[in-house]
Design a protein around this motif. Sequence first.
Motif, PDB file in Angstrom:
ATOM      1  N   UNK A 134       0.832  -1.196   0.000  1.00 48.94           N
ATOM      2  CA  UNK A 134       0.000   0.000   0.000  1.00 48.94           C
ATOM      3  C   UNK A 134       0.871   1.252   0.000  1.00 48.94           C
ATOM      4  N   UNK A 135       0.397   2.284  -0.685  1.00 49.64           N
ATOM      5  CA  UNK A 135       1.053   3.589  -0.639  1.00 49.64           C
ATOM      6  C   UNK A 135       0.427   4.377   0.511  1.00 49.64           C
ATOM      7  N   UNK A 136       1.251   4.824   1.442  1.00 41.17           N
ATOM      8  CA  UNK A 136       0.753   5.531   2.618  1.00 41.17           C
ATOM      9  C   UNK A 136       1.504   6.847   2.799  1.00 41.17           C
ATOM     10  N   UNK A 137       0.744   7.913   2.971  1.00 42.62           N
ATOM     11  CA  UNK A 137       1.326   9.233   3.200  1.00 42.62           C
ATOM     12  C   UNK A 137       1.499   9.470   4.702  1.00 42.62           C
ATOM     13  N   UNK A 138       2.576  10.156   5.067  1.00 45.95           N
ATOM     14  CA  UNK A 138       2.769  10.539   6.470  1.00 45.95           C
ATOM     15  C   UNK A 138       3.443  11.904   6.535  1.00 45.95           C
ATOM     16  N   UNK A 139       2.993  12.732   7.449  1.00 46.16           N
ATOM     17  CA  UNK A 139       3.606  14.062   7.615  1.00 46.16           C
ATOM     18  C   UNK A 139       4.923  13.945   8.380  1.00 46.16           C
ATOM     19  N   UNK A 140       5.869  14.793   8.020  1.00 48.10           N
ATOM     20  CA  UNK A 140       7.139  14.865   8.748  1.00 48.10           C
ATOM     21  C   UNK A 140       7.481  16.340   8.961  1.00 48.10           C
TER      22      UNK A 140
END
Length: 304
Positions: A134-140
């Motif tokens: 799965x492609x998962x976005x996360x803030x950094x």
Amino acid sequence: MIKVTLPDGSVKEMAQGVTPMDVAKSISEGLARNVISASYNGTTIETTTTLTTDGTLILFTWNDVAGKKAFWHSTSHVMAQALEELYPGIKLTLGPAIDNGFYYDVDFGDQKITDADFKKIEDRVLEISREKHEFKMRPVSKAEALEVYKNNEYKTELISNLEDGTITFCDHANFFDLCRGGHIPNTGIIKAMKILSVAGAYWRGDEKNKQLTRVYGISFPKQKDLTDYLELLEEAKKRYPIGTIFISPQNRQQYTVTLYKNNVSLGVLYSVLTGTMYICVGNNNALFSCTAISTLMFDQSVKN
């Protein structure tokens, strides 16, 4: 509850926190199986993005331009992973979708990539794809992003120009990349992929910067689509041997063919069903309105 407006004007009342995929499933399971990207209030989002306010939702499939863009951009991530595995120590820069596939600009350092390497890269891309990551976005945070990429001057330059709180990474498998978003649900949708060519490209398009290696590729949700595309590409090369040729599938009947001659693009809309040719003169980034002409006239215009 939130109100989700669809392109046909209908409004669905959904629970707050619903995702585009949830909305697609509420319409039909068939649609949900084909949805690969979405936009909400004009912003491209993931199919897993939670919706918390009223808005207008557009669901994209492979048949949509935006769907292809998400598909090809996602494949560029997978190719980048394969390149990092096969060429340790390289520096990744940017990997956008383009009208006819995608590319990734890479600093290979002292390493080289040639046509002979293409198949092993393609094979690794498909291996990763079959694993259905799965492609998962996360803030950094900006500080974290700069630390992660402290040895990559290209990424740090990009990050330096971003505002803290707007920076995100995209994860899949054990790979991550600086990215704003716009991906397909998982790698398993990628069924066919081909590296088309490699070329030199200056970082940020500035000849004063270092020349990188641009790896061009294209991918499809079906092997037959790739086979048909490559056959059409070969036919075009044989008939019009005038330089670089790019072909982009628009739908099942038509392809946009861009032919370059003396740095001027000749845009051709070729109808597979009728054989009718259309031609227009544009630049290297866009095609303009076309006027129908005969094949004979087209042949003469290319030879001149």
